[in-house]
Every structure is written in C-alpha cells, then in structure tokens.
Motif scaffolding. Structure first.
Motif, PDB file in Angstrom:
ATOM      1  N   SER A 262      53.302  46.274  30.140  1.00 52.57           N
ATOM      2  CA  SER A 262      53.722  46.005  28.767  1.00 52.57           C
ATOM      3  C   SER A 262      52.934  44.804  28.250  1.00 52.57           C
ATOM      4  CB  SER A 262      55.227  45.712  28.712  1.00 52.57           C
ATOM      5  OG  SER A 262      55.618  45.302  27.428  1.00 52.57           O
ATOM      6  N   GLY A 263      52.198  45.006  27.178  1.00 50.20           N
ATOM      7  CA  GLY A 263      51.389  43.938  26.613  1.00 50.20           C
ATOM      8  C   GLY A 263      49.979  43.880  27.156  1.00 50.20           C
ATOM      9  N   VAL A 264      49.695  44.613  28.225  1.00 50.12           N
ATOM     10  CA  VAL A 264      48.342  44.728  28.775  1.00 50.12           C
ATOM     11  C   VAL A 264      48.067  46.211  29.017  1.00 50.12           C
ATOM     12  CG1 VAL A 264      48.271  42.429  29.816  1.00 50.12           C
ATOM     13  CG2 VAL A 264      49.173  44.344  31.122  1.00 50.12           C
ATOM     14  N   ASP A 265      46.801  46.557  29.082  1.00 51.07           N
ATOM     15  CA  ASP A 265      46.417  47.953  29.240  1.00 51.07           C
ATOM     16  C   ASP A 265      46.756  48.457  30.633  1.00 51.07           C
ATOM     17  OD1 ASP A 265      45.090  50.374  28.297  1.00 51.07           O
ATOM     18  OD2 ASP A 265      43.555  49.878  29.771  1.00 51.07           O
ATOM     19  N   ASN A 266      47.386  49.612  30.695  1.00 50.80           N
ATOM     20  CA  ASN A 266      47.801  50.178  31.977  1.00 50.80           C
ATOM     21  C   ASN A 266      46.600  50.525  32.849  1.00 50.80           C
ATOM     22  OD1 ASN A 266      50.421  51.019  33.296  1.00 50.80           O
ATOM     23  ND2 ASN A 266      49.263  52.918  33.517  1.00 50.80           N
ATOM     24  N   ASN A 267      45.512  51.006  32.252  1.00 52.60           N
ATOM     25  CA  ASN A 267      44.311  51.333  33.022  1.00 52.60           C
ATOM     26  C   ASN A 267      43.663  50.077  33.602  1.00 52.60           C
ATOM     27  OD1 ASN A 267      44.530  54.093  32.451  1.00 52.60           O
ATOM     28  ND2 ASN A 267      43.429  53.872  30.527  1.00 52.60           N
ATOM     29  N   LYS A 268      43.739  48.965  32.858  1.00 57.64           N
ATOM     30  CA  LYS A 268      43.185  47.712  33.367  1.00 57.64           C
ATOM     31  C   LYS A 268      43.960  47.260  34.607  1.00 57.64           C
ATOM     32  CE  LYS A 268      42.058  44.419  30.457  1.00 57.64           C
ATOM     33  NZ  LYS A 268      40.650  44.044  30.766  1.00 57.64           N
ATOM     34  N   VAL A 269      45.276  47.411  34.571  1.00 59.32           N
ATOM     35  CA  VAL A 269      46.103  47.027  35.723  1.00 59.32           C
ATOM     36  C   VAL A 269      45.724  47.860  36.951  1.00 59.32           C
ATOM     37  CG1 VAL A 269      48.448  46.994  36.620  1.00 59.32           C
ATOM     38  CG2 VAL A 269      47.998  46.207  34.299  1.00 59.32           C
ATOM     39  N   ALA A 270      45.592  49.174  36.785  1.00 59.56           N
ATOM     40  CA  ALA A 270      45.230  50.036  37.905  1.00 59.56           C
ATOM     41  C   ALA A 270      43.855  49.675  38.456  1.00 59.56           C
ATOM     42  CB  ALA A 270      45.262  51.496  37.459  1.00 59.56           C
ATOM     43  N   LEU A 271      42.919  49.346  37.570  1.00 59.51           N
ATOM     44  CA  LEU A 271      41.566  48.974  38.000  1.00 59.51           C
ATOM     45  C   LEU A 271      41.584  47.686  38.820  1.00 59.51           C
ATOM     46  CD1 LEU A 271      38.388  49.178  35.855  1.00 59.51           C
ATOM     47  CD2 LEU A 271      38.936  47.022  36.945  1.00 59.51           C
ATOM     48  N   ILE A 272      42.290  46.673  38.347  1.00 59.76           N
ATOM     49  CA  ILE A 272      42.315  45.382  39.048  1.00 59.76           C
ATOM     50  C   ILE A 272      43.002  45.521  40.407  1.00 59.76           C
ATOM     51  CG2 ILE A 272      43.258  43.041  38.952  1.00 59.76           C
ATOM     52  CD1 ILE A 272      42.784  43.119  35.945  1.00 59.76           C
ATOM     53  N   MET A 273      44.055  46.326  40.463  1.00 59.25           N
ATOM     54  CA  MET A 273      44.741  46.529  41.742  1.00 59.25           C
ATOM     55  C   MET A 273      43.854  47.271  42.736  1.00 59.25           C
ATOM     56  SD  MET A 273      48.669  47.282  40.553  1.00 59.25           S
ATOM     57  CE  MET A 273      49.241  47.239  42.245  1.00 59.25           C
ATOM     58  N   ALA A 274      43.016  48.185  42.242  1.00 62.22           N
ATOM     59  CA  ALA A 274      42.073  48.869  43.126  1.00 62.22           C
ATOM     60  C   ALA A 274      41.031  47.894  43.661  1.00 62.22           C
ATOM     61  CB  ALA A 274      41.398  50.011  42.366  1.00 62.22           C
ATOM     62  N   VAL A 275      40.575  46.955  42.813  1.00 62.35           N
ATOM     63  CA  VAL A 275      39.623  45.945  43.273  1.00 62.35           C
ATOM     64  C   VAL A 275      40.258  45.043  44.325  1.00 62.35           C
ATOM     65  CG1 VAL A 275      38.254  43.947  42.543  1.00 62.35           C
ATOM     66  CG2 VAL A 275      38.308  46.002  41.121  1.00 62.35           C
ATOM     67  N   LEU A 276      41.508  44.640  44.114  1.00 55.32           N
ATOM     68  CA  LEU A 276      42.198  43.793  45.102  1.00 55.32           C
ATOM     69  C   LEU A 276      42.333  44.502  46.438  1.00 55.32           C
ATOM     70  CD1 LEU A 276      45.043  42.275  42.881  1.00 55.32           C
ATOM     71  CD2 LEU A 276      43.131  41.036  43.906  1.00 55.32           C
ATOM     72  N   GLU A 277      42.593  45.782  46.401  1.00 57.14           N
ATOM     73  CA  GLU A 277      42.764  46.529  47.651  1.00 57.14           C
ATOM     74  C   GLU A 277      41.436  46.708  48.382  1.00 57.14           C
ATOM     75  OE1 GLU A 277      45.184  50.478  49.202  1.00 57.14           O
ATOM     76  OE2 GLU A 277      45.208  49.877  47.108  1.00 57.14           O
ATOM     77  N   LYS A 278      40.375  46.963  47.628  1.00 58.73           N
ATOM     78  CA  LYS A 278      39.076  47.243  48.246  1.00 58.73           C
ATOM     79  C   LYS A 278      38.337  45.969  48.636  1.00 58.73           C
ATOM     80  CE  LYS A 278      35.569  50.027  49.247  1.00 58.73           C
ATOM     81  NZ  LYS A 278      35.644  51.066  50.283  1.00 58.73           N
ATOM     82  N   ARG A 279      38.378  44.931  47.763  1.00 65.47           N
ATOM     83  CA  ARG A 279      37.553  43.745  47.974  1.00 65.47           C
ATOM     84  C   ARG A 279      38.302  42.579  48.600  1.00 65.47           C
ATOM     85  NH1 ARG A 279      32.956  46.532  47.620  1.00 65.47           N
ATOM     86  NH2 ARG A 279      32.822  47.676  45.640  1.00 65.47           N
ATOM     87  N   ALA A 280      39.649  42.574  48.491  1.00 65.72           N
ATOM     88  CA  ALA A 280      40.417  41.455  49.040  1.00 65.72           C
ATOM     89  C   ALA A 280      41.355  41.874  50.157  1.00 65.72           C
ATOM     90  CB  ALA A 280      41.207  40.778  47.922  1.00 65.72           C
TER      91      ALA A 280
END
Length: 442
Positions: free
Chosen positions: A314-332
């Motif tokens: 809510s207040g942020v793009d849902n696709n952006k959230v999914a993208l950032i979480m994928a980066v955290l899982e893969k890179r961190a």
C-alpha cells in the motif's frame, strides 16, 4: 459508424457502447467560433530568434502549498483541472481559494452545476469566505454561462463540475464524451481569448482516473489530483501535468472544521507517530517534485500458511516489492520465498521513485530478522538486479532535509559520494551493494 442505434457492437460484441454524435452544420460552427478562426488567419510563421517572450507574472494565493503545486502561483489565462474522489475536499479548496483571490482585487465567478447558491453560501459561512467580488452562479447551460462571463468579465472562473455542464448545440446527454469535449474546448477558448484563469472540477472513475475522454487532460494546462482517505484528516494535492511548472509536485493539507489548512512541514506529519527502534520500519528521503520529504516505510514479514507466498503493498508498487525481495533472496541469501510480505508507506502518501528501493529492502530485512533499525537512521538508494546500490539525483537536498529533522545517520549510494563533497554534521555512509548495506545496519 452506424446509421441507427445498436444495443450490441457488431465488431467487439460490447453492449451499450455506441454514442450518438450530431454532425454540426458548417455555418453554425463558423458562427460559434469566429474569433478563433480570425485569430488563426492573422498568425504568420516567424523565426524563433524574433519571437518576443515575456515572463508571466504569477498570482499568489493565500496557500503556499497550492502555489507550490501550481509551480509558483496562478498563471493568468490558464486552465486548471482538479480531480479527486467524492467528498475529498475539491469544492472546499476552490471555495477557499475563491475567497482569497477576491481579496486581492480580482473578480471571481463560481459556477456550480451540483449545488444551489444557498448551499454554497452555507459552506462559505462555515469556511469564513465572503466578499463583494465573489459571485455565485448555479447554472449548467454553457450559453448562459458565456453571457454571464461577458457581462461580469471576471478574472477567475470556477466550474464545479465539468461533467454537469451542458453545451446546447450538442444533442448528446450531459456528461457524455461529446459534451465534456465541447465544454472543455469552450472553457479553453474563454481562458485564452479573454485571459481568464479557469479552475475546473472533474469527477473520477472507480479506478481513480478523471472521468470522460483522455483528451480532457490533454487540453488543459494543469492537472491536479486530490488524494487521501475521507476517513483521515490529511489530503495530498498532486500535480501530474503542468505546462508552467514541474510535475509530481505535492501539497499537503489537513481537513479541519474551518476548512483545509496547509501543512508546511509534511515530513513531521508522516513521522510523528513512528515507534522508536521498531522492527520492520525504515525512513526514506523521497523527492516529490522539488521538495524532499521523509516517509516511513513499514514491512511485516511472516511465514506463509499457503503454498504460494503473498505480496501486498500500500503506497508503493507491488511489482517493485516483489523485485526487491527477489534481489534480497538471490544476492543477500535471505530466504523469503516461504514468507508473506506486507508493505506500506505511512501517511497516505504514494512513493514511486527509484530512490525508495533501499528503504524497502531494509524494512523487509528488519522485519525478517526481527531487529529494529535505529530511529536516527534513514536511507536513500536504488537497488539493481545484481544487488548494486545505484546513485540517485538531488542527494544534497535529501541529506539536508534529513539533517534538518534531526537524523544522525543517512545511508546513501557510494557513487553519490564520489560526485559530491558533503559539508554536514549528519553522518553519511556510502554503500555499493545490498549486502554491504545490510552489514552496516544490522
């Protein structure tokens, strides 16, 4: 084109989609708009080096927040469209502005197609709006409105709303595509030919877009959206189109019993109820037009009870959230595929710029690790798919705003430090990867 009415379109199969449009007689059209045709004949091409340009003097209203959204004030002869949900405060704002403008010596004609003069007067008394230069006119017939404009010669014209206005020469129903297009074209001619500033209220659809044809937004000079929850006191006026200023500028107002009151420092409003060192909370310094504002981004990470993890924002793009979480899982190496994620930008503001990525990532990691981020920390940075933290624009303004509001540390992209020499008391930490940022914070 169809010579008769059809309930169902033979091409696409949609029901009740045909709209009647009467072809106007050429003589009637020439009679209706003679000045526009005469003016066009007098215009000749000329080199750009010989074109004379004179800076328009803007007119200030009594609301600095509205002046900011308009690009510094009202431009004489401009056409401004204001949209928003029912009951959000559009008519209240314009009635307050009308009272302020008539105090400057200008004449204001307030045309309402939805309320009677007594109803508007009742609201004006509540808002303490009065004056001999403010005229109320409950009318929907555009021919009568044109006659009143010619007789009164106002400096400002308020139309509330464009969907209720009726152009007698058009046979289609009030509020139809043809009516809205012709009414808007007529208002544009009034604004440009008679140098009258016109404010137009527009209804919105269930999806939040301004009702009517998209050409409505293309024709006007400025498009403003009034956002907010009718159950909350704060309202956000956002500029999405402005021929005389920057877009994505916002003004923040608070709805009170006496009307809308402007909020001079919205960052304090967005952060005033934040819990100290709460996990899942991060503060971002976002740019809304030319203004830096600090907003709290909240995240709640919990194990999923279903097969597929849920992502809600809510207040942020849902696709952006999914993208950032994928980066955290893969890179961190943070396992989030079996975790539900709920994210929110507090205060009713909507964030969509790339610089909010790092704050979203830190809020997610904070909730996942159940470790709070120090309340004196804030974040700025774009997260790339390879895990890098990319530089953002206007970093000096962002850092200065964070320092002004008492933050002790700000984490920014390292590349921004290479291009800028800070001279501030706030501690600035540059990071180049998402893993490095997590290590600095946790």
């Amino acid at each position: 084109m169809s010579p008769k009415y059809l309930g169902r379109c033979p091409n696409c199969g949609a029901w009740n989609q045909l709209i009647e449009e009467k072809i106007q007689d050429e003589k009637l059209t020439q009679k209706a708009t003679p000045s526009r045709r005469e003016n066009s004949k007098n215009i000749q091409p000329e080199p750009i080096t010989k074109v004379n340009f004179q800076e328009e003097k803007r007119i200030k209203t009594g609301m600095s927040e509205l002046n900011r959204v308009l690009g510094g004030g009202i431009v004489p002869g401009s056409l401004v469209l204001i949209g928003g949900d029912p009951g959000i405060g559009k008519s209240t704002l314009l009635l307050q502005v009308s009272g302020q403008l008539q105090q400057t010596g200008g004449t204001v004609l307030y045309v309402s197609g939805e309320e009677s003069a007594s109803q508007i007067k009742m609201r004006a008394d509540r808002l303490n709006v009065t004056g001999d230069n403010l005229y109320l006119y409950p009318q929907t017939d555009m021919s009568e409105i044109r006659n009143s404009i010619n007789d009164l010669n106002p400096d400002y014209l308020i139309i509330d709303s464009v969907q209720t206005m009726d152009e007698p020469e058009i046979t289609s129903a009030v509020g139809s595509v043809s009516q809205i297009r012709e009414v808007t074209a007529e208002l544009m001619n009034i604004a440009k030919q008679q140098n009258i500033t016109v404010f137009v209220v527009g209804h919105v659809t269930k999806g939040g877009a301004i009702a009517g044809p998209k050409v409505l937004e293309h024709m006007v000079d400025t498009v403003l959206y009034f956002e907010g929850d009718s159950h909350q006191a704060y309202r956000i006026l956002r500029s999405v189109k402005n021929r005389f200023g920057s877009t994505n500028e916002i003004g923040v107002f608070e709805m009170q019993e006496e009307g809308l009151a402007q909020v001079d420092n919205p960052s304090e409003i967005f952060l005033e109820e934040r819990l100290a060192d709460a996990n899942g909370s991060a503060v971002v310094v976002s740019m809304e037009g030319t203004r830096p504002i600090l907003v709290e981004v909240q995240a709640l990470i919990s194990p999923t009870v279903y097969g597929n993890a849920k992502r809600t924002a809510s207040g942020v793009d849902n696709n952006k959230v999914a993208l950032i979480m994928a980066v955290l899982e893969k890179r961190a190496n943070i396992l989030l595929q079996n975790q539900d994620a709920y994210l929110k930008a507090t205060g009713g503001v909507r964030l969509d710029e790339p610089a909010i990525d790092l704050a979203i990532a830190m809020a997610v990691v904070s909730s996942y690790k159940n470790i709070g981020i120090p309340s004196s920390d804030c974040f700025v940075g774009e997260v790339g798919l390879t895990g890098e933290i990319r530089s953002v624009d206007r970093i000096a303004q962002r850092v200065a705003e964070a320092e002004k509001l008492g933050f002790n540390r700000i984490i920014i992209p390292k590349n921004n430090l290479n291009k800028w020499r800070p001279n501030t008391k706030i501690e600035i930490i540059g990071v180049s990867t998402i893993s490095e940022a997590i290590g600095k914070v946790f």
